[in-house]
Design a protein around this motif. Structure first.
Motif, PDB file in Angstrom:
ATOM      1  N   ILE A 195     -45.576  19.549  -9.524  1.00 29.19           N
ATOM      2  CA  ILE A 195     -46.866  19.057 -10.025  1.00 29.19           C
ATOM      3  C   ILE A 195     -46.744  17.572 -10.368  1.00 29.19           C
ATOM      4  O   ILE A 195     -47.568  16.748  -9.976  1.00 29.19           O
ATOM      5  CB  ILE A 195     -47.298  19.854 -11.275  1.00 29.19           C
ATOM      6  N   VAL A 244     -54.084  27.580 -11.377  1.00 31.62           N
ATOM      7  CA  VAL A 244     -52.719  27.073 -11.546  1.00 31.62           C
ATOM      8  C   VAL A 244     -52.259  27.269 -12.985  1.00 31.62           C
ATOM      9  O   VAL A 244     -51.146  27.738 -13.246  1.00 31.62           O
ATOM     10  CB  VAL A 244     -52.622  25.587 -11.152  1.00 31.62           C
ATOM     11  N   PHE A 245     -53.143  26.936 -13.945  1.00 29.79           N
ATOM     12  CA  PHE A 245     -52.723  27.066 -15.336  1.00 29.79           C
ATOM     13  C   PHE A 245     -52.610  28.518 -15.770  1.00 29.79           C
ATOM     14  O   PHE A 245     -51.785  28.849 -16.624  1.00 29.79           O
ATOM     15  CB  PHE A 245     -53.638  26.259 -16.270  1.00 29.79           C
ATOM     16  N   THR A 262     -49.908  25.306  -5.593  1.00 27.97           N
ATOM     17  CA  THR A 262     -50.179  25.048  -7.011  1.00 27.97           C
ATOM     18  C   THR A 262     -49.866  23.591  -7.377  1.00 27.97           C
ATOM     19  O   THR A 262     -50.584  22.993  -8.183  1.00 27.97           O
ATOM     20  CB  THR A 262     -49.361  25.996  -7.906  1.00 27.97           C
ATOM     21  N   ARG A 321     -56.960  16.445 -20.550  1.00 28.18           N
ATOM     22  CA  ARG A 321     -56.166  16.139 -19.371  1.00 28.18           C
ATOM     23  C   ARG A 321     -54.737  15.738 -19.753  1.00 28.18           C
ATOM     24  O   ARG A 321     -53.764  16.326 -19.263  1.00 28.18           O
ATOM     25  CB  ARG A 321     -56.839  15.009 -18.598  1.00 28.18           C
ATOM     26  N   LEU A 342     -57.797  23.829 -11.091  1.00 36.96           N
ATOM     27  CA  LEU A 342     -56.819  23.757 -12.179  1.00 36.96           C
ATOM     28  C   LEU A 342     -56.643  25.096 -12.903  1.00 36.96           C
ATOM     29  O   LEU A 342     -55.519  25.443 -13.291  1.00 36.96           O
ATOM     30  CB  LEU A 342     -57.249  22.675 -13.175  1.00 36.96           C
ATOM     31  N   THR A 387     -52.769  21.186  -5.610  1.00 38.61           N
ATOM     32  CA  THR A 387     -54.100  21.246  -6.222  1.00 38.61           C
ATOM     33  C   THR A 387     -54.083  20.640  -7.623  1.00 38.61           C
ATOM     34  O   THR A 387     -54.886  19.740  -7.923  1.00 38.61           O
ATOM     35  CB  THR A 387     -54.610  22.699  -6.312  1.00 38.61           C
ATOM     36  N   SER A 388     -53.163  21.078  -8.471  1.00 32.00           N
ATOM     37  CA  SER A 388     -53.175  20.546  -9.837  1.00 32.00           C
ATOM     38  C   SER A 388     -52.726  19.095  -9.865  1.00 32.00           C
ATOM     39  O   SER A 388     -53.217  18.301 -10.670  1.00 32.00           O
ATOM     40  CB  SER A 388     -52.311  21.405 -10.758  1.00 32.00           C
TER      41      SER A 388
END
Lengths: 299, 281
Positions: B159, A25-26, B94, B110, A22, B97-98
């Motif tokens: 996402i 990506v962030f 991206t 979260r 994460l 995965t996220s």
């Protein structure tokens, strides 16, 4: 109790896994989205010197300059008009077309594909093709001539924006149609059968059965159509370049004005100020859409 | 008896009217594409002729030869492929995965983080393009292909879409793999990714076509011809071939052909993907 240590360890391992996927990506997300968005707001309160890359805080002065600018007022008017026309027209046609297709007993995949096709055509080539069709001696005017009507200056004055609206609805309609079609198909036919047994006609069924069930999709569609309309750029840019172009400010819209402030007049700060206004408008209309849909679903 | 016949007649006319309507609309939808393709094969004399023919009388590849020989149009197309494919690959990684983390794991913040992702879906590039441009300038990536790629390497809808789809993968499957001693990374690569074929294809197509379609950002970043994308090439043709509509149509046809071919071959995934992304929006 016995495996407390191992649970703690596996928990830590899991957090490590979460972080390893994460965080990168962030990090990217913050750099290419969040930070630029906040920077747009920040820069709108500053005077930005393009050459020396220096900033001075000037409060709301960019905003007062923007609202005093004729270009901006014109762009705002054109963009709002563009949205006010294309959003309802887009939704009306898409929903109508989906309902027509749904009224056939069998699926017609070839027609669905054809209606969707324009959405796959990128806006720049689409605009170039339509521009030729619209041109003074183009196909559309020749067609008008053969059926005995006089030429229309499709790309001149206030007509130009209207011509872009036609192209825009042509290109975007198929996407909304597909969404509505999926929505319509998800309605169990017992609902309509029950309504028919109760003696309700087509309009009553649409009004009291179909539309309420489609409400979330209608909401999504109207938000999408609104955002598309407010960010319109490519067709306007194409139509205002090259030969037979739409003249003057007749097609100026917000995103074109933002682009020109930044790269023709080199005023990054003013461009950011206008971008903030664009953001606020989109936020406002999204909120209205959500509000209307929530109010209705209470009943 | 009469009443029944009248009903039947009325039903049949409404059938005919609806079919006629459906077909007329279909023709209108396709017509501009048809017209561009046909005109691109016409010699100059037929483009300039006083009356148009619905198809080329003397079909020729002249217009295509012209744009590929006189201009580096092949280069523009290649650039667009590199930019679109590169951004799509990164956006896929991206998003997957996220999306997986949001779908299957619980951790502090979260919901807050996911809300931020959702919140940016509706924000068009016009809103944040200027600071991003200044940032790309600082990186020295102005007038480079990676510079054109940058806004596309992350995709909020991707996402979101991945999360929605991965939530439907049963937890038992993941737990079984864990009991077998699979590491979390291996679970992701060997269980989750293969099960996410449909959303992966859908997101790839959406990302690729979005990049292929863009004009606003490449217009800011690409400055010399060797870094032009196809759309910028078409803008150039508007100036170079100012009244040569044949050449302009040939260029337009090449650029619109790529997503159209994608659509022909992957229609099922596209329609399902777009529809699904719509339903869950």
């Amino acid at each position: 109790m016995l495996n407390r240590f191992s649970v703690g360890k596996s928990q830590r391992k899991r957090y490590l896994f979460i972080a390893s996927l994460l965080l990168p990506v962030f990090a990217i997300f913050i750099v290419v989205r969040i930070w630029p968005i906040t920077e747009t707001f920040r820069l709108s309160f500053h005077h930005y010197d393009m050459l020396r890359h220096t900033e001075t805080y000037i409060g709301l002065r960019n905003y007062s300059r923007l609202f005093a600018s004729n270009d901006f007022i014109l762009s705002l008017k054109n963009t709002v008009l563009f949205a006010a026309v294309t959003v309802p027209v887009n939704i009306f046609f898409a929903l109508g077309l989906a309902m027509l297709l749904q009224s056939r007993k069998r699926k017609i995949p070839i027609l669905e594909a054809i209606y969707f096709l324009p959405y796959m055509v990128p806006l720049v080539p689409a605009s170039i093709v339509w521009k030729w069709i619209y041109s003074p001696n183009g196909l559309l005017n020749r067609f008008l001539e053969t059926i005995g009507l006089s030429h229309v200056a499709w790309l001149t004055g206030s007509m130009a924006l209207f011509s872009i609206m036609i192209l825009f609805v042509w290109r975007m309609n198929g996407y909304l149609m597909i969404i509505f079609l999926v929505g319509l198909r998800s309605i169990p036919s017992i609902y309509h059968d029950a309504a028919a047994v109760d003696g309700s006609n087509w309009w009553q069924q649409t009004r009291f059965v179909t539309l309420p069930i489609l409400r979330p999709i209608l909401l999504y569609a109207s938000i999408m159509a609104t955002v598309w309309a407010f960010m319109i750029f490519s067709p306007v840019y194409v139509m205002s370049q090259g030969s037979d172009f739409a003249t003057g400010g007749s097609v100026k819209v917000l995103s074109l004005d933002i682009y020109m402030r930044a790269f023709s007049y080199m005023r990054m700060d003013m461009a950011c100020t206008e971008a903030v206004i664009l953001f606020m408008i989109i936020l406002f209309f999204t909120a209205i859409n959500l509000r209307v849909s929530r109010q209705k679903s209470v009943h | 008896m009469l009443h029944e016949r009248q009903m039947k007649f009325r039903q049949r006319t409404s059938e005919i009217v609806i079919w006629a309507l459906l077909i007329v609309i279909a023709l209108l939808e396709v017509f501009p594409i048809y017209w561009a393709v046909m005109s691109s094969f016409k010699p100059e004399s037929e483009i300039l002729a006083q009356s148009y023919t619905p198809y080329p009388v003397h079909p020729t590849l002249m217009q295509y030869v012209k744009i590929f020989q006189q201009q580096p149009f092949g280069r523009f197309i290649f650039n667009t492929f590199v930019v679109s494919a590169g951004a799509t690959l990164l956006a896929l990684i991206t998003s997957a995965t996220s999306g997986y983390i949001f779908a299957k794991f619980h951790f502090p913040l979260r919901n807050f983080l996911f809300l931020i992702v959702l919140g940016t879906i509706m924000i068009p590039i016009q809103v944040y393009a200027i600071p991003l441009f200044l940032f790309v300038q600082k990186l020295g990536l102005i007038n480079t292909l990676p510079g054109i790629m940058i806004p596309g390497i992350i995709m909020s809808t991707g996402i979101f879409f991945m999360k929605q789809n991965m939530e439907m993968i049963p937890n038992e499957l993941i737990d079984a793999a864990r009991i077998d001693g699979c590491s979390e990374y291996r679970i992701f690569l060997t269980v989750i990714v293969p099960l996410s074929r449909a959303p992966i294809i859908a997101i790839s197509i959406i990302s690729f076509t979005v990049m292929w379609n863009d004009l606003f950002w490449p217009l800011m970043i690409a400055q010399t011809r060797e870094n032009y994308t196809a759309n910028l090439g078409l803008m150039l043709f508007q100036r170079v071939y100012i009244t040569d509509y044949g050449a302009q149509m040939a260029g337009a046809v090449v650029v619109l052909l790529v997503p159209l071919l994608l659509f022909l071959f992957l229609r099922r995934y596209i329609l399902e993907g777009f529809a699904l992304s719509g339903l869950k929006g």
